[in-house]
Design an enzyme around this catalytic site. Structure first.
Site, PDB file in Angstrom:
ATOM      1  N   GLY A  31      33.726  43.491  41.235  1.00 56.22           N
ATOM      2  CA  GLY A  31      33.632  42.893  42.560  1.00 56.22           C
ATOM      3  C   GLY A  31      32.700  41.703  42.433  1.00 56.22           C
ATOM      4  CG  ASP A  32      32.222  38.692  45.469  1.00 51.05           C
ATOM      5  OD1 ASP A  32      32.056  39.882  45.813  1.00 51.05           O
ATOM      6  OD2 ASP A  32      32.136  37.745  46.275  1.00 51.05           O
ATOM      7  CG  ASN A  35      32.241  40.593  38.900  1.00 52.63           C
ATOM      8  OD1 ASN A  35      32.289  41.786  38.617  1.00 52.63           O
ATOM      9  ND2 ASN A  35      33.294  39.920  39.319  1.00 52.63           N
ATOM     10  NE  ARG A 106      38.691  44.273  49.758  1.00 51.26           N
ATOM     11  CZ  ARG A 106      38.411  43.170  49.060  1.00 51.26           C
ATOM     12  NH1 ARG A 106      39.292  42.191  48.976  1.00 51.26           N
ATOM     13  NH2 ARG A 106      37.240  43.042  48.468  1.00 51.26           N
ATOM     14  CG  ASN A 168      34.189  34.414  46.139  1.00 54.31           C
ATOM     15  OD1 ASN A 168      35.159  33.773  45.749  1.00 54.31           O
ATOM     16  ND2 ASN A 168      33.883  35.607  45.649  1.00 54.31           N
ATOM     17  NE  ARG A 170      38.730  35.016  46.132  1.00 53.35           N
ATOM     18  CZ  ARG A 170      38.151  33.916  45.672  1.00 53.35           C
ATOM     19  NH1 ARG A 170      38.081  32.836  46.452  1.00 53.35           N
ATOM     20  NH2 ARG A 170      37.644  33.872  44.464  1.00 53.35           N
ATOM     21  N   GLY A 230      34.455  23.904  38.241  1.00 54.11           N
ATOM     22  CA  GLY A 230      35.390  24.314  37.207  1.00 54.11           C
ATOM     23  C   GLY A 230      35.324  23.521  35.923  1.00 54.11           C
ATOM     24  N   GLY A 260      32.952  32.085  38.115  1.00 53.61           N
ATOM     25  CA  GLY A 260      31.972  31.641  39.111  1.00 53.61           C
ATOM     26  C   GLY A 260      30.846  32.636  39.292  1.00 53.61           C
ATOM     27  CG  ASP A 261      31.813  36.473  40.533  1.00 56.63           C
ATOM     28  OD1 ASP A 261      31.651  35.811  41.578  1.00 56.63           O
ATOM     29  OD2 ASP A 261      32.778  37.235  40.351  1.00 56.63           O
TER      30      ASP A 261
END
Length: 306
Positions: A31-32, A35, A106, A168, A170, A230, A260-261
């Protein structure tokens, strides 16, 4: 001996079922926010820093396995609250040309109620020196509990704590893009540091360049913006001074999950140890560049430190 400081990461850790080359699935946890805690733990000295995770788990066997996984890897679980009915969320992973796709279950995860025990949440934040959360942390909460959560983060910042937010974004977790944008900017106002990724920001907010991303978050009230890109040029700005950090050679990734994490974790570990921001960015990029050449979100800790 000085008491150890605490890095606290808050969010949802899920059961991960990853498709292997032989067609079998491997069970893991990720999970972000977990991580990021993982990479922070790998890079901060244990004698001076505790890394803690705050979420909500169930009383089932997989919650127990998840807790044991964290403890085995020296991520403190004492602050985690327990739910008598709910269990961790689950997702499946497929990979094509180094890019992952996800299928989630989830809706009934225990982590969606992580802010329901407000006293426990506030005690966890009170115990920390650095508090980290993400847009996914916000997205899984009800509107009322989201307001409570952001209010507590803002209070911690006012009290001198370092509060860190990775937007982040989503979209599938939010009822609309407008709602996502609004709640993201409100959370940014509570953050000492924001760590946006330009590709997400360009898609969600229509930013023309990294300068626009940094300016928007600083205008919202964030103290420092570090715009990831990136492997391209990055920008560090606090509203009075800014530094453009030249990009690095683009890699053909094996797996971009956790890039990214891992950047966030390495950056915050460096900052926690007193590094200058530009140096912290360089260290973080070096870690992320290695992570994208590794399959899976979590590189073994001994390899991260190597």
């Amino acid at each position: 001996m000085n008491e150890r400081k605490t890095f606290l990461s808050i969010g949802e850790c899920m059961i991960e079922m990853a498709l292997m080359a032989n067609g079998d699935y491997r069970l893991g946890f990720a999970g972000d926010t977990l991580n990021t805690a993982w990479y922070t733990r790998a890079l901060l000295p244990a004698q001076s820093w505790k890394v803690a995770y705050f979420t909500r788990l169930g009383s089932d066997v997989y919650s127990a396995r998840l807790r044991n996984f964290l403890e085995t890897n020296r991520i403190t679980t004492d602050l985690i609250t327990m739910d008598p009915v709910r269990q961790p969320g689950l997702y499946l992973i497929d990979i094509e040309k180094g890019e992952r796709s996800f299928t989630y279950w989830r809706d009934q995860s225990a982590a969606r109620l992580l802010a329901d025990d407000e006293d426990a949440l506030e005690r966890a934040m009170d115990s920390a020196d650095i508090i980290y959360f993400s847009g996914i942390t916000l997205a899984i909460l009800t509107p009322e509990k989201r307001r409570t959560f952001v209010g507590l983060v803002a209070k911690q910042r006012e009290n001198g704590k370092t509060t860190v937010f990775d937007p982040n974004a989503r979209p599938k977790l939010w009822k609309s893009l407008d709602f996502l944008r609004s709640k993201t900017m409100k959370a940014a106002a509570a953050a000492s540091i924001v760590l946006p990724s330009f590709d997400d920001e360009a898609t969600i907010f229509g930013d023309a360049d990294i300068d626009a991303t940094a300016a928007r978050y600083l205008t919202a009230g964030a103290g420092l913006a570090v715009v990831k890109n990136g492997g391209g040029d990055m920008l560090v700005s606090d509203g009075t001074a800014q530094t453009r950090i030249a990009g690095h050679d683009r890699l053909e990734p094996v797996d971009t999950t956790g890039a990214g994490d891992s950047f966030n974790g390495a950056f915050l570990a460096a900052i926690a140890e007193g590094a200058e921001v530009n140096d912290a960015v360089d260290r973080a990029h070096a870690v992320a560049a290695r992570v994208v050449m590794h399959r899976g979100a979590l590189m073994p800790m001994e390899e991260i430190r190597a």
